[in-house]
Design an enzyme around this catalytic site. Structure first.
Site: not given
Length: 404
Positions: A58, A64, A67, A141, A241, A268, A288, A335, A361
């Protein structure tokens, strides 16, 4: 300038030299020069590059901050992400099998948080520079899905009419089948004329939905998302997601773990990413902490065809976890957010649930919670790492646990 050897990458993707000294955009094995500023290296120049160093794909990469790893080969990044999870588990004394990593393709992101600001000549929108509040425009991008890129112009137009000269808009843009779902924070306060102006702009720009500081201004088209056989309209700004590929990879692993279970609890549950596909074969109880998400999931289930029974429960699983004696299910899908699920895992460890699909995550909290389950006589059979935040340090994973 002094020279330094980069020994490893930290969890945020920065190279680390002895000290420790953190050196962004460097790789293990490289010799670099730079000036020491506290624990940071500044004005870095690569003296001896790594064989894993590549030309960033990129043109915005150097400026930027979106990333952090485009200077590394895809193979290096994939191996590094798996190793981050492996080392987090090893710190808890856990060794397990790792399946090959699943990496989302280029230009696949269907959701992004865009920063926008008014200027003398109009407005600008993009991502922040590294460790800065300066906005960098990103027309080329390589991360955003092509159909999400128009959100950059949407953010500019909204900044022109709705941002102060000194303020910054935070624009969450989500790609829905019917168009862009836009949620804005940090703008001018709403009044009657301004709300009417925003509604007219939403129609002109063909947005599916526009939300301003948590108030829905206009819904021109239903901003639904596919979740199995169901169509779910998430509340504004709700979690989704990052890529369709990443969601499919996580879901595929979870479904394999659950197998033929006929009664499943989804902890969750969000808006139903796992609950609704699971309901094609099993009865599901979705839990949740956010009521609006439970309402969206329930409506999606009721309007879908061919699904088994799905019940919902709004419950804060951090403060009020489901007790072990109430976990009478064939399988659990869990999750949690980055903080993990410490309190709930203590109860899971005492339960008799035979199978757990654990989606995470955060490698550190995943390892902590895995250790809790293992102390409760569960076995971690394998881990599937998923890289849907390509070129960033973020990592997703799914682990299969069964009671010994």
């Amino acid at each position: 300038m002094a020279e330094f050897q980069i020994n490893r990458l930290g969890h945020q993707g920065d190279g680390i030299a002895d000290g420790p000294l953190f050196a962004p955009l460097t790789l293990p094995g490289e010799t670099v020069s730079g000036e020491v500023d506290g624990t940071q290296l500044r004005d870095i120049r690569v003296v001896t590059p790594s064989d894993d160093r590549v030309k960033p794909p990129c043109r915005h990469f150097k400026a930027c901050g979106g990333c952090g790893l485009q200077h590394a080969s895809d193979t290096f990044v994939a191996d590094w992400k798996v190793d981050v999870v492996r080392h987090a588990l090893a710190a808890q004394g856990i060794v397990t099998e790792f399946r090959p990593i699943e990496t989302s393709p280029v230009a696949a992101r269907r959701r992004a948080s865009i920063s926008a600001r008014r200027t003398k000549k109009g407005a600008m929108a993009g991502f922040h520079q590294r460790a800065s509040d300066v906005i960098v425009e990103i027309p080329d991008c390589q991360v955003l899905h092509p159909d999400l890129k128009p959100a950059l112009d949407v953010a500019k137009q909204l900044a022109v009419i709705g941002a102060s000269r000194k303020g910054e808009l935070s624009v969450t843009a989500t790609l829905a089948p019917e168009g862009l779902d836009i949620s804005v924070a940090g703008g001018k306060p709403l009044d009657g004329p301004f709300q009417s102006q925003l509604a007219q702009e939403a129609q002109k720009m063909g947005l599916a939905r526009l939300t301003w500081d948590d108030e829905v201004i206009a819904t021109c088209f239903p901003p639904w998302q596919p979740m199995g056989k169901a169509k779910v309209t998430p509340p504004p700004g709700a979690f989704l997601q990052a890529t369709a590929h990443g969601e499919e990879a996580l879901l595929r692993a979870a479904l394999e773990i659950v197998g033929d279970a006929s009664k499943v609890v989804d902890l969750f549950a969000g808006c139903g990413t796992f609950s609704l596909p699971l309901a094609e074969k099993a009865e599901v109880h979705a839990v949740e902490g956010i009521r609006s998400m439970m309402k969206a999931l329930d409506q999606g289930w009721r309007q879908a065809q061919g699904l088994k029974r799905v019940t919902t429960e709004t419950r804060d699983l951090f403060r009020n976890p489901i007790l072990a004696q109430d976990l009478r299910y064939d399988a659990v899908v869990i999750d949690p957010p980055r903080a993990g699920a410490e309190a709930q895992c203590i109860e899971l460890a005492k339960s008799k649930v035979p199978t757990i699909a654990f989606v995470s995550c955060n490698p550190v909290t995943f390892a902590r919670d895995a250790a809790t389950l293992i102390r409760g006589d569960y076995k971690l059979h394998w881990v599937q790492v998923v890289d849907q935040f390509r070129w960033s340090p973020h990592i997703e994973m799914v682990g299969k646990f069964t009671r010994v």
